[in-house]
Scaffold this active site. Structure first.
Site, mmCIF file in Angstrom:
data_model
loop_
_atom_site.group_PDB
_atom_site.id
_atom_site.type_symbol
_atom_site.label_atom_id
_atom_site.label_comp_id
_atom_site.label_asym_id
_atom_site.label_seq_id
_atom_site.Cartn_x
_atom_site.Cartn_y
_atom_site.Cartn_z
ATOM 1 N N LYS A 113 0.695 -1.073 -0.106
ATOM 2 C CA LYS A 113 0.104 0.017 -0.035
ATOM 3 C C LYS A 113 0.798 1.302 0.083
ATOM 4 O O LYS A 113 0.411 2.353 -0.678
ATOM 5 C CB LYS A 113 -0.835 -0.056 1.283
ATOM 6 N N LYS A 196 -6.037 -9.593 -7.385
ATOM 7 C CA LYS A 196 -7.083 -9.992 -6.606
ATOM 8 C C LYS A 196 -8.258 -8.907 -6.648
ATOM 9 O O LYS A 196 -7.887 -7.869 -6.955
ATOM 10 C CB LYS A 196 -6.786 -10.313 -5.107
ATOM 11 N N LYS A 199 -11.180 -3.564 -3.580
ATOM 12 C CA LYS A 199 -11.995 -2.238 -3.467
ATOM 13 C C LYS A 199 -11.284 -1.140 -4.039
ATOM 14 O O LYS A 199 -11.359 -0.005 -4.607
ATOM 15 C CB LYS A 199 -13.021 -2.060 -2.548
HETATM 16 P P1 ATP Z 1 -8.181 -3.062 -0.251
HETATM 17 O O1 ATP Z 1 -8.534 -3.288 -1.489
HETATM 18 O O2 ATP Z 1 -8.582 -1.600 0.316
HETATM 19 O O3 ATP Z 1 -7.099 -3.853 0.438
HETATM 20 P P2 ATP Z 1 -10.115 -5.172 -0.157
HETATM 21 O O4 ATP Z 1 -10.814 -5.113 -1.294
HETATM 22 O O5 ATP Z 1 -8.776 -6.193 -0.254
HETATM 23 O O6 ATP Z 1 -9.357 -3.859 0.220
HETATM 24 P P3 ATP Z 1 -10.187 -5.691 2.668
HETATM 25 O O7 ATP Z 1 -11.182 -4.645 3.512
HETATM 26 O O8 ATP Z 1 -8.788 -5.547 2.785
HETATM 27 O O9 ATP Z 1 -10.784 -5.685 1.028
HETATM 28 O O10 ATP Z 1 -10.995 -6.985 3.117
HETATM 29 C C1 ATP Z 1 -11.792 -7.701 3.755
HETATM 30 C C2 ATP Z 1 -11.974 -9.064 3.641
HETATM 31 O O11 ATP Z 1 -12.199 -9.706 2.432
HETATM 32 C C3 ATP Z 1 -10.524 -9.514 4.227
HETATM 33 O O12 ATP Z 1 -10.607 -10.591 5.303
HETATM 34 C C4 ATP Z 1 -9.793 -10.086 2.926
HETATM 35 O O13 ATP Z 1 -9.009 -11.096 3.397
HETATM 36 C C5 ATP Z 1 -11.050 -10.517 2.243
HETATM 37 N N1 ATP Z 1 -10.824 -10.247 0.769
HETATM 38 C C6 ATP Z 1 -10.670 -8.860 0.265
HETATM 39 N N2 ATP Z 1 -10.483 -9.104 -1.310
HETATM 40 C C7 ATP Z 1 -10.651 -10.413 -1.579
HETATM 41 C C8 ATP Z 1 -10.372 -11.298 -2.431
HETATM 42 N N3 ATP Z 1 -10.255 -10.869 -3.792
HETATM 43 N N4 ATP Z 1 -10.610 -12.644 -2.338
HETATM 44 C C9 ATP Z 1 -10.543 -13.347 -1.185
HETATM 45 N N5 ATP Z 1 -11.074 -12.664 -0.258
HETATM 46 C C10 ATP Z 1 -10.602 -11.281 -0.159
#
Ligand code: ATP
Ligand code: LTN
Length: 331
Positions: A113, A196, A199
């Protein structure tokens, strides 16, 4: 005895996406049964990114509505907002004083990040983020922490910090374990299926959002990137796009991937994508509708969150008192 479960999610987007749901939130719902679950909207963690006050407020409420709509029951589990329970900040500071700079500096989420905006412009809060997360978990003496694979390193750090504290200052914290879904847990961006679904860094057309209209989600699936071949086959190396869609279909429909491969043998990508779109839309539509209903009565929603915070505070304040006492602070 019922096991204590703790997990958290950041209110950093208008909608959770399918990766959040399949990687984490679906397990949250399942784990409510027979366990003592605490689920936290980690708004303080969300302050480590860009802060837009009006948007943040909206997103905290929307996150709560979505969690309830997708099956988190405020009766069965303790659903609350991190900033409503000041003990998170209190224990967060203690964790920062236990953690080494070197170990914090090895956290890959921070490296990823902070690299995006240039390491010098990253906020100090982004660096100390994992210590606040450790506090989130340890405050509730959690047995299990359901998260996606990407959080494994933060859970390890939490265990290290808790062990160090207990060894040095006396038994204070339960050593938590990660509860990480092995297969089907990781969902990829529909447009760039080697990244992955995310968001913050995903492509707009590659992320399936719970609060998107059914039409928008169907369109995204139909224009998902696939390889040049025609066979619907699970092969993450050669066919990351198709494999991702198979994972999504299987996770939502409950059908085995091998059965789906047979079902779509000789049918081509168009038919397959149509079927995935239908499964996703049927699944997400009622969740979105319920979340929109809940958002219509904001004071009721806030009332639910305050009740959750009151329950959470009872547990959290006991842990802070114990840790303060063991550290030699005068109570
Ligand atoms: P950011 O992009 O801001 O890091 P994010 O979309 O990865 O956010 P988080 O809020 O970090 O989402 O994650 C929330 C939960 O969802 C966490 O437990 C994370 O491991 C899970 N998660 C996020 N993206 C994925 C994905 N693509 N596949 C599986 N699990 C996910
Ligand atoms: N860092 C996590 C969110 C998070 C969390 C927690 C998860 C903050 N505190 C406590 C589990 C337990 C993430 O980015 N997904």
């Amino acid at each position: 005895m019922a096991k204590r479960i703790l997990s958290g999610i950041q209110p950093t987007s208008d909608s959770f996406h399918l990766g959040n749901y399949l990687g984490a939130l679906k397990q949250w719902v399942e784990l409510q049964e027979g366990n003592d679950a605490f689920y936290c909207i980690v708004d303080l963690h969300a302050l480590t990114g860009e802060i837009d006050p009006a948007l943040l407020r909206k997103r905290i409420l929307s996150s709560a509505a979505q969690l309830i709509a997708l099956g988190i029951s405020p009766e069965k589990s303790t659903l609350f907002v991190q900033s409503h329970v000041a003990e998170h900040n209190q224990l967060g500071w203690i964790m920062e004083c236990i953690a080494g700079f070197g170990e914090a500096n090895r956290m890959t989420q921070f490296k990823d990040k902070s690299a995006k905006g240039g390491a010098d412009s990253a906020r100090v809060g982004l660096f100390t983020y994992p210590m606040l997360q450790a506090a989130d978990i340890l405050l509730y003496q959690a047995h299990y922490v359901p998260v996606g694979e990407d959080q494994r390193q933060h859970i390890e750090l939490t265990r290290d910090l808790a062990t160090r504290f207990n060894t040095r200052f006396g038994e204070t914290f339960r050593i938590p374990e990660g509860y990480i879904l092995k297969s089907g847990a990781k969902i990829y961006d529909l447009q760039e299926p080697t990244n992955k679904m995310s968001k913050s860094s995903g492509s707009a057309a590659g992320v399936l959002e719970i609060m998107d209209t059914p039409e928008a989600n169907a369109k995204k699936i139909k224009s998902a990137t696939t390889d040049a071949g025609r066979e619907v086959k699970f092969d993450e190396k050669e066919k990351p796009g198709i494999s991702n869609l198979l994972t999504i279909h299987s996770a939502l429909s409950g059908k085995k991937i091998s059965d789906l491969e047979n079902e779509f043998a000789g049918k081509g990508y168009g038919d397959f994508k149509g079927a995935v779109a239908e499964v996703v839309v049927d699944y997400l539509k009622p969740i979105r509708t319920r979340a929109l209903e809940l958002l219509e009565d904001e004071s009721h929603l806030v009332q639910i969150l305050h009740a959750g915070a009151d329950k959470a505070r009872t547990v959290a304040s006991a842990t802070v008192a114990e840790s303060y006492k063991n550290l030699g602070l005068v109570l």
